[in-house]
Design an enzyme around this catalytic site. Sequence first.
Site, PDB file in Angstrom:
ATOM      1  N   ARG A 198     -10.488  11.299   6.227  1.00 42.75           N
ATOM      2  CA  ARG A 198     -10.825   9.551   6.683  1.00 42.75           C
ATOM      3  C   ARG A 198     -11.993   9.252   7.537  1.00 42.75           C
ATOM      4  O   ARG A 198     -12.459   8.400   8.007  1.00 42.75           O
ATOM      5  CB  ARG A 198      -9.499   8.939   7.698  1.00 42.75           C
ATOM      6  CG  ARG A 198      -8.930   8.460   6.492  1.00 42.75           C
ATOM      7  CD  ARG A 198      -7.355   7.888   7.760  1.00 42.75           C
ATOM      8  NE  ARG A 198      -6.930   6.863   6.616  1.00 42.75           N
ATOM      9  CZ  ARG A 198      -5.840   5.379   7.204  1.00 42.75           C
ATOM     10  NH1 ARG A 198      -4.758   6.098   7.595  1.00 42.75           N
ATOM     11  NH2 ARG A 198      -5.639   4.816   6.238  1.00 42.75           N
ATOM     12  N   HIS A 258      -4.432   7.909   1.178  1.00 39.17           N
ATOM     13  CA  HIS A 258      -3.337   8.565   0.885  1.00 39.17           C
ATOM     14  C   HIS A 258      -3.051   8.920  -0.814  1.00 39.17           C
ATOM     15  O   HIS A 258      -2.476   9.720  -0.905  1.00 39.17           O
ATOM     16  CB  HIS A 258      -2.257   7.371   0.931  1.00 39.17           C
ATOM     17  CG  HIS A 258      -2.993   6.611   2.577  1.00 39.17           C
ATOM     18  ND1 HIS A 258      -2.583   6.933   3.545  1.00 39.17           N
ATOM     19  CD2 HIS A 258      -3.003   5.056   2.769  1.00 39.17           C
ATOM     20  CE1 HIS A 258      -2.298   6.154   4.807  1.00 39.17           C
ATOM     21  NE2 HIS A 258      -3.350   4.971   3.873  1.00 39.17           N
ATOM     22  N   GLU A 286       2.685   9.359   7.755  1.00 34.76           N
ATOM     23  CA  GLU A 286       2.711   7.853   8.035  1.00 34.76           C
ATOM     24  C   GLU A 286       3.973   7.696   7.772  1.00 34.76           C
ATOM     25  O   GLU A 286       4.827   6.694   8.766  1.00 34.76           O
ATOM     26  CB  GLU A 286       1.885   7.608   7.502  1.00 34.76           C
ATOM     27  CG  GLU A 286       0.344   8.049   8.682  1.00 34.76           C
ATOM     28  CD  GLU A 286      -0.823   7.015   8.231  1.00 34.76           C
ATOM     29  OE1 GLU A 286      -0.557   5.848   8.321  1.00 34.76           O
ATOM     30  OE2 GLU A 286      -1.683   7.486   6.877  1.00 34.76           O
ATOM     31  N   HIS A 328      -9.125   0.765  -0.654  1.00 40.42           N
ATOM     32  CA  HIS A 328      -9.486   0.929   0.554  1.00 40.42           C
ATOM     33  C   HIS A 328      -9.972   2.354   0.288  1.00 40.42           C
ATOM     34  O   HIS A 328      -9.366   3.479  -0.624  1.00 40.42           O
ATOM     35  CB  HIS A 328      -8.475   1.218   1.253  1.00 40.42           C
ATOM     36  CG  HIS A 328      -7.878  -0.202   2.274  1.00 40.42           C
ATOM     37  ND1 HIS A 328      -6.703   0.358   3.246  1.00 40.42           N
ATOM     38  CD2 HIS A 328      -8.617  -0.768   2.235  1.00 40.42           C
ATOM     39  CE1 HIS A 328      -6.372  -1.193   3.833  1.00 40.42           C
ATOM     40  NE2 HIS A 328      -7.813  -1.980   3.111  1.00 40.42           N
ATOM     41  N   GLU A 357       0.330  -1.133  -0.230  1.00 37.67           N
ATOM     42  CA  GLU A 357       0.009   0.105  -0.396  1.00 37.67           C
ATOM     43  C   GLU A 357       0.480   1.467  -0.525  1.00 37.67           C
ATOM     44  O   GLU A 357       1.382   1.704   0.897  1.00 37.67           O
ATOM     45  CB  GLU A 357      -0.786  -0.448   1.044  1.00 37.67           C
ATOM     46  CG  GLU A 357      -1.852   0.989   1.644  1.00 37.67           C
ATOM     47  CD  GLU A 357      -2.766   0.807   2.835  1.00 37.67           C
ATOM     48  OE1 GLU A 357      -2.001   0.544   3.498  1.00 37.67           O
ATOM     49  OE2 GLU A 357      -3.934   1.553   3.049  1.00 37.67           O
ATOM     50  N   GLU A 364     -11.676   1.590   5.007  1.00 40.20           N
ATOM     51  CA  GLU A 364     -10.667   2.277   6.219  1.00 40.20           C
ATOM     52  C   GLU A 364     -11.212   3.619   7.033  1.00 40.20           C
ATOM     53  O   GLU A 364     -10.691   4.629   6.321  1.00 40.20           O
ATOM     54  CB  GLU A 364      -9.430   1.913   5.608  1.00 40.20           C
ATOM     55  CG  GLU A 364      -8.343   1.922   6.674  1.00 40.20           C
ATOM     56  CD  GLU A 364      -7.096   1.107   6.374  1.00 40.20           C
ATOM     57  OE1 GLU A 364      -6.052   0.592   6.818  1.00 40.20           O
ATOM     58  OE2 GLU A 364      -6.696   2.451   5.478  1.00 40.20           O
TER      59      GLU A 364
END
Length: 268
Positions: free
Chosen positions: A215, A186, A156, A209, A150, A244
């Site tokens: 988010r 992302h 991150e 995802h 991913e 997610e």
Amino acid sequence: MKLSIVLSTQPASFSALAYKGNIEENIKRIKELGYDGVELAVRNPNELDVDYIKSLLKENNLPVPAIGTGQAFGEEGLSFTHTDSSIRSKTIERIKDQITFAKNFDAVVIIGLVRGIVSKNEDRNEAYKNMLAAFDECASFDENAKIVIEPINRYETNLLNTVEETLKFIDELGKANVGLLLDTFHMNIEEPNILESIKLAKDRISHFHVADSNRWHPGAGHINFYEIFETLQQVNYNGFVSAEILPMPDSDTAAANNIAHLRKVFTS
Ligand code: LER
Ligand code: MN
């Protein structure tokens, strides 16, 4: 398109998990809300009662498209690029255990944050080499198992942020059983053009995802899911689309709003 949502099987500090806690209740809720599958986030599969989880999933007729492994990094600090070789070995063993666990469900194994982060005082080339070696060992462990990498945003990790650099890494690795997991959260941060990046990845996308720009569930931010799904259809993606997402304003509302927004997108 089939919809799934991530459920954590063990306590986790990672926040973009709509469901944590009682597995039995959560699996029932996910089924009641109309999901076609459930993605399992697992820190250590050896601490799970596999038969019990399998029976719950069977009872509710829910397949598992993917196993998330990032909690081994988040909770235990395990990573492919740790400077301590014994921790790198422990991480590789953990991922092999995840591959064995995933076989129960015919699920792909996600490599997200468990690849690690390179600190300022560390050797980036060395980290890259260790990451390549770790992926090679895990992919060779079972060539029939599928591993997905991913691309993750720069806040991150500093290893593999974009689709383009992750594809380059996969080419360098040269393993047929390693593909891509794309995540809209992302991509919204890293990709110059999300749709072009999906087209670039095309048949190498093995899992997907979704979360909106904040988010939260799709529909709560400013990502255009209509054009994303149109593009996924163009590249013939027919796997699961897995939420997610933050449990905002609460788990059930987030999960219900996700499914409502995405079903509207698919049918329009
Ligand atoms: C995991 O799938 C993910 O998207 C990452 O943000 C985990 O930190
Ligand atoms: Mn993700």
